[in-house]
Design a protein around this motif. Sequence first.
Motif, PDB file in Angstrom:
ATOM      1  N   SER A 181      52.496  53.432  22.474  1.00  0.00           N
ATOM      2  CA  SER A 181      53.410  54.044  23.720  1.00  0.00           C
ATOM      3  C   SER A 181      52.451  54.373  24.635  1.00  0.00           C
ATOM      4  N   GLN A 182      51.249  54.896  24.522  1.00  0.00           N
ATOM      5  CA  GLN A 182      50.364  55.475  25.631  1.00  0.00           C
ATOM      6  C   GLN A 182      49.129  54.567  25.713  1.00  0.00           C
ATOM      7  N   ILE A 183      48.307  54.658  26.893  1.00  0.00           N
ATOM      8  CA  ILE A 183      47.208  54.161  27.045  1.00  0.00           C
ATOM      9  C   ILE A 183      45.959  54.884  26.440  1.00  0.00           C
ATOM     10  N   HIS A 184      45.497  54.500  25.355  1.00  0.00           N
ATOM     11  CA  HIS A 184      44.351  55.293  24.829  1.00  0.00           C
ATOM     12  C   HIS A 184      43.014  54.379  24.502  1.00  0.00           C
ATOM     13  N   ILE A 185      41.926  54.917  24.862  1.00  0.00           N
ATOM     14  CA  ILE A 185      40.669  53.837  24.960  1.00  0.00           C
ATOM     15  C   ILE A 185      39.671  54.678  24.108  1.00  0.00           C
ATOM     16  N   THR A 186      39.183  53.573  23.292  1.00  0.00           N
ATOM     17  CA  THR A 186      38.055  54.154  22.381  1.00  0.00           C
ATOM     18  C   THR A 186      36.878  53.089  22.750  1.00  0.00           C
ATOM     19  N   TYR A 187      35.654  53.776  23.305  1.00  0.00           N
ATOM     20  CA  TYR A 187      34.641  52.445  23.672  1.00  0.00           C
ATOM     21  C   TYR A 187      33.302  52.873  22.948  1.00  0.00           C
ATOM     22  N   GLY A 188      32.659  51.912  22.627  1.00  0.00           N
ATOM     23  CA  GLY A 188      31.275  52.227  21.954  1.00  0.00           C
ATOM     24  C   GLY A 188      30.245  51.437  22.569  1.00  0.00           C
ATOM     25  N   ILE A 189      29.086  51.872  22.575  1.00  0.00           N
ATOM     26  CA  ILE A 189      27.978  51.095  23.183  1.00  0.00           C
ATOM     27  C   ILE A 189      26.629  51.278  22.322  1.00  0.00           C
ATOM     28  N   ASP A 190      26.012  50.413  21.833  1.00  0.00           N
ATOM     29  CA  ASP A 190      24.688  50.543  21.071  1.00  0.00           C
ATOM     30  C   ASP A 190      23.574  49.653  21.778  1.00  0.00           C
ATOM     31  N   PHE A 191      22.846  50.463  22.470  1.00  0.00           N
ATOM     32  CA  PHE A 191      21.809  49.859  23.334  1.00  0.00           C
ATOM     33  C   PHE A 191      20.210  50.246  22.956  1.00  0.00           C
ATOM     34  N   PRO A 192      19.913  49.726  21.710  1.00  0.00           N
ATOM     35  CA  PRO A 192      18.372  50.281  21.377  1.00  0.00           C
ATOM     36  C   PRO A 192      17.446  49.785  22.396  1.00  0.00           C
ATOM     37  N   LYS A 193      17.514  48.820  23.247  1.00  0.00           N
ATOM     38  CA  LYS A 193      16.274  48.686  24.159  1.00  0.00           C
ATOM     39  C   LYS A 193      16.274  49.790  25.287  1.00  0.00           C
ATOM     40  N   ALA A 194      17.276  50.717  25.364  1.00  0.00           N
ATOM     41  CA  ALA A 194      17.294  51.713  26.298  1.00  0.00           C
ATOM     42  C   ALA A 194      17.693  52.676  25.826  1.00  0.00           C
ATOM     43  N   PRO A 195      16.527  53.839  25.210  1.00  0.00           N
ATOM     44  CA  PRO A 195      17.089  55.085  24.582  1.00  0.00           C
ATOM     45  C   PRO A 195      17.752  55.968  25.417  1.00  0.00           C
ATOM     46  N   ALA A 196      17.579  55.651  26.705  1.00  0.00           N
ATOM     47  CA  ALA A 196      18.444  56.667  27.854  1.00  0.00           C
ATOM     48  C   ALA A 196      20.124  56.183  27.571  1.00  0.00           C
TER      49      ALA A 196
END
Length: 248
Positions: A181-196
């Motif tokens: 009934s609502q806009i809810h976002i879960t986002y994940g990123i795993d980028f080991p090439k860039a520690p930052a």
Amino acid sequence: MSTAAAAAGRGLKSVSRAAFSWKPTGRAQQTLAAAVSRSGVGLHSGARATARLLPARAGEGRYFVVEEARVAAEAGNAEPQSPLCTTLRSGSGGARVRTVEHLLSAMEAFGVDNCRVEVSGGDEIPLLDGSAQEWVEAIRGAGLCAAEDIGGQKLEKLAPKIDEPVYLRKDDCFVAAFPSSQIHITYGIDFPKAPAIGCQWFNTFLDADIYSSKIAPARTFCIFEEVEKMRDAGLIKGGSLENAMVCR
């Protein structure tokens, strides 16, 4: 061709049957109250371009005008193969417009339902600082008003409603959407090439204020070791430290 077969042809590993419907919102469609423009360098072309945003009639939707050709901002116009940007094309071999994602994201977040975007200086939207923040500021500066059709009538805004889970996957990336009934976002990123960048998760309900403070400032980034490879492929001709983060 079935939805699943079409998706597989685009390299998607898994997809459920999409089930959407349109839900009345009780609100009138909106457009910009005034014209506004931004100029800058295109990420991939390197050419200086201008995008001029103008009010549009109710029911016209969001669309781009490139070399006098109209390109609607519709999912069906998205090119399946578009390296490092979103490209829209009007029919097979028709006019195209590239790197539209930041602008369209800001329009959606702020409820700009109808807008004419005139692109000059090439076929690419200016990257600006590499985020959606300047588009947020442009939309806020122009303001919003109720859109009217050619007969002077307001039209109700319809919102897409997900009736059953939708799941798309390509390689190690996936997107899943569930009824809510609502806009809810879960986002994940795993980028080991860039520690930052590393492994991060972001979880929030979404409205215009959260979008402008938490999502719009997110900038384009790349890996230092991949810069020359992308340039050799004819990409990122306009990329610089002014419009992208370079991670090592």
